[in-house]
Design a protein around this motif. Structure first.
Motif, short mmCIF file in Angstrom:
data_model
loop_
_atom_site.label_atom_id
_atom_site.label_comp_id
_atom_site.label_asym_id
_atom_site.label_seq_id
_atom_site.Cartn_x
_atom_site.Cartn_y
_atom_site.Cartn_z
N ASP A 86 152.74 77.00 24.45
CA ASP A 86 153.54 75.78 24.52
C ASP A 86 152.97 74.66 23.65
O ASP A 86 153.72 73.80 23.18
CB ASP A 86 153.64 75.30 25.97
CG ASP A 86 154.52 76.20 26.83
OD1 ASP A 86 155.31 76.97 26.25
OD2 ASP A 86 154.41 76.14 28.07
N ASP A 87 151.66 74.65 23.44
CA ASP A 87 151.06 73.58 22.65
C ASP A 87 151.16 73.82 21.15
O ASP A 87 150.67 73.01 20.35
CB ASP A 87 149.60 73.35 23.06
CG ASP A 87 148.69 74.53 22.72
OD1 ASP A 87 149.18 75.55 22.16
OD2 ASP A 87 147.49 74.46 23.04
N GLY A 88 151.80 74.92 20.75
CA GLY A 88 151.97 75.22 19.33
C GLY A 88 150.93 76.13 18.74
O GLY A 88 151.09 76.61 17.62
N SER A 89 149.84 76.38 19.47
CA SER A 89 148.86 77.34 18.99
C SER A 89 149.36 78.76 19.27
O SER A 89 150.34 78.97 20.00
CB SER A 89 147.50 77.11 19.64
OG SER A 89 147.57 77.31 21.04
N VAL A 90 148.69 79.72 18.67
CA VAL A 90 149.12 81.12 18.76
C VAL A 90 147.91 81.96 19.13
O VAL A 90 146.83 81.82 18.54
CB VAL A 90 149.68 81.60 17.40
CG1 VAL A 90 150.07 83.06 17.45
CG2 VAL A 90 150.88 80.74 16.99
N LEU A 91 148.07 82.83 20.13
CA LEU A 91 147.02 83.79 20.46
C LEU A 91 147.32 85.10 19.76
O LEU A 91 148.46 85.58 19.78
CB LEU A 91 146.94 84.03 21.97
CG LEU A 91 146.50 82.85 22.83
CD1 LEU A 91 146.32 83.31 24.28
CD2 LEU A 91 145.23 82.20 22.32
N ILE A 92 146.30 85.66 19.12
CA ILE A 92 146.46 86.97 18.49
C ILE A 92 145.38 87.91 19.03
O ILE A 92 144.25 87.50 19.26
CB ILE A 92 146.42 86.88 16.95
CG1 ILE A 92 145.06 86.41 16.44
CG2 ILE A 92 147.52 85.96 16.44
CD1 ILE A 92 144.93 86.47 14.92
N LEU A 93 145.77 89.16 19.23
CA LEU A 93 144.84 90.18 19.71
C LEU A 93 144.29 90.94 18.52
O LEU A 93 145.05 91.59 17.80
CB LEU A 93 145.54 91.18 20.63
CG LEU A 93 146.07 90.73 21.97
CD1 LEU A 93 146.51 91.95 22.77
CD2 LEU A 93 145.05 89.93 22.73
N SER A 94 142.99 90.88 18.32
CA SER A 94 142.35 91.71 17.32
C SER A 94 141.82 92.95 18.02
O SER A 94 140.80 92.92 18.71
CB SER A 94 141.21 90.96 16.63
OG SER A 94 140.54 91.83 15.74
N GLY A 95 142.54 94.05 17.86
CA GLY A 95 142.12 95.28 18.51
C GLY A 95 140.81 95.79 17.98
O GLY A 95 139.98 96.31 18.74
N SER A 96 140.58 95.67 16.68
CA SER A 96 139.35 96.19 16.09
C SER A 96 138.14 95.35 16.47
O SER A 96 137.02 95.86 16.53
CB SER A 96 139.50 96.26 14.57
OG SER A 96 140.00 95.06 14.04
N ARG A 97 138.32 94.05 16.74
CA ARG A 97 137.21 93.18 17.12
C ARG A 97 137.08 93.03 18.63
O ARG A 97 136.08 92.47 19.12
CB ARG A 97 137.41 91.79 16.50
CG ARG A 97 137.30 91.80 14.98
CD ARG A 97 137.89 90.53 14.38
NE ARG A 97 137.15 89.34 14.76
CZ ARG A 97 136.45 88.58 13.91
NH1 ARG A 97 136.39 88.94 12.63
NH2 ARG A 97 135.85 87.51 14.32
N GLY A 98 138.10 93.47 19.39
CA GLY A 98 138.06 93.32 20.84
C GLY A 98 138.11 91.87 21.27
O GLY A 98 137.51 91.47 22.27
N GLU A 99 138.88 91.04 20.54
CA GLU A 99 138.89 89.60 20.77
C GLU A 99 140.33 89.10 20.88
O GLU A 99 141.27 89.67 20.33
CB GLU A 99 138.22 88.86 19.62
CG GLU A 99 136.72 89.12 19.51
CD GLU A 99 136.11 88.40 18.34
OE1 GLU A 99 134.88 88.21 18.37
OE2 GLU A 99 136.84 88.02 17.40
N VAL A 100 140.46 87.97 21.58
CA VAL A 100 141.65 87.15 21.52
C VAL A 100 141.31 85.91 20.74
O VAL A 100 140.36 85.19 21.10
CB VAL A 100 142.17 86.78 22.92
CG1 VAL A 100 143.45 85.96 22.80
CG2 VAL A 100 142.41 88.01 23.77
#
Length: 384
Positions: free
Chosen positions: A364-378
């Motif tokens: 909602d705040d305009g940021s975007v979460l992306i899942l990096s499968g190879s890094r195991g990170e959000v």
């Protein structure tokens, strides 16, 4: 860790198209805007590691109150809290087939989650004799982190020997229907089932939330499985609601990744036609990219981006308004495309240094979460 990234790799005025390398196939597009769009203005973003220590994350969904659900392919569903801390696995989910491309895959919440606490997910279901299928289930998430009232709402048919090409995005809708995408398990004897409407291989599926078929589905009362919406797909790993309804994205072979806007009862061609070639260089199916009675993709990529999850940007950053953000597995990063009147008019490649991006969630705040499968990170990405 916070980084400001100015993604300015080439002078925009001097570059007509996104730099992507030579194509694998020699097909000409069916219309001018179907591939290799003009480059969009270069984005500036900040990137922050929001959560880490995950094991091959695949799908993400936003919960009320700043929490998120994230799947891990080995079969675990976890809550990520607003501070980035990760919960213990949620109890009560069914076993998954985690061989090769299988496992626990997508996750989504009910449009009425605040009152019904219903969660939907997809997974590779293990079957006797080491066979496997794409399946979808729903359950009720308790406040103490358990999944209850679990029931299957979709099981792909027939079983396959091949634990690849599961497709597997799921989108519950406000009208009580649920979109599910499937793959065709890739091997020659399986892929042809994408053209067989007595199977649910290589299909867009539309069901009611209880697993029944909506009465207005295109094959109700006709030859074919009542839950099928469209067919002739390869491996649909991205789906999102955008202008005019459902949009999907699927893996091609060597070349021929496709963005589609699936229409009821339509045939999208695989494995008869494709804008790619087989991995060894031989022609796919008929050796053509166009055939009467089969739909054309809105857009295709050659070479591939190996697409995964995607989302339309509806946040406050005006430069991205309405654009489609797509996770890329190869070469990695995020692909941003602009769509006007159902045609792609621009493309940009972002975040190429962050590995295989499995899913994307706009906040909602305009940021975007992306899942990096190879890094195991959000990762939290904020456009500037």
């Amino acid at each position: 860790m916070l980084r400001l990234i100015a993604l300015l790799l080439f002078p925009v005025a001097a570059m007509a198209q996104v730099q992507q390398g030579p194509p694998n196939a020699s097909f000409q597009p069916a219309f001018a805007e179907q591939t290799r769009a003009k480059v969009l203005n270069t984005s500036r973003v900040t990137v922050e590691t929001f959560a880490s220590g995950l094991d091959r994350p695949w799908g993400i969904a936003t919960l009320p109150g700043g929490q998120f659900l994230v799947t891990e392919r080995p079969g675990r569903l976890r809550v990520i809290n607003a501070d980035g801390s990760v919960s213990a696995p949620i109890e009560g989910l069914p076993a998954v087939d985690a061989r090769q491309q299988g496992g626990l895959l997508d996750v989504a919440i009910s449009p009425n989650f605040a009152s019904d606490r219903t969660v939907f997910w997809t997974y590779a279901k293990p079957l006797p004799e080491q066979k496997t299928v794409t399946a979808a289930a729903r359950g009720v998430l308790t406040s103490d982190g358990k999944m209850t009232e679990v029931r299957e709402i979709f099981v792909q048919d027939p079983p396959s020997w091949h634990p690849i090409h599961y497709g597997s995005r799921i989108i519950p809708m406000p009208d009580g229907t649920v979109w599910i995408t499937t793959g065709e398990h890739s091997e020659p004897n399986d892929r042809v089932k994408a053209q067989d409407n007595n199977t649910t291989y290589g299909k867009v599926i539309r069901i009611n939330a209880d697993g029944s078929a909506p009465a207005d589905n295109p094959f109700v009362g006709r030859d074919g499985i009542d839950t099928i919406w469209s067919y002739g797909h390869r491996n649909i790993q991205g789906a999102a609601i955008g202008p005019g309804g459902l949009w999907t994205i699927e893996h091609g072979p060597a070349g021929g990744d496709e963005l589609n806007k699936p229409l009821a009862g339509r045939n999208y061609g695989w494995p008869v036609i494709s804008y790619g070639v087989n991995y060894g260089g031989s022609p796919v199916g008929s050796g053509k990219a166009v055939q009467d009675g089969m739909e054309q993709p809105v857009y295709y990529w050659d070479p591939v981006i190996a697409p995964a999850g995607m989302a339309f940007y509806d946040g406050p950053h005006a430069a991205w308004s309405g654009d489609l953000l797509i996770g890329s597995l190869n070469p990695g990063g995020v692909v941003r495309i602009r769509i006007r009147n159902d045609r792609v008019v621009g493309e940009e490649r972002l975040l190429r240094d962050y590995g295989r991006i499995r899913d994307i969630e706009v906040l909602d705040d305009g940021s975007v979460l992306i899942l990096s499968g190879s890094r195991g990170e959000v990762l939290r990405v904020t456009p500037r």
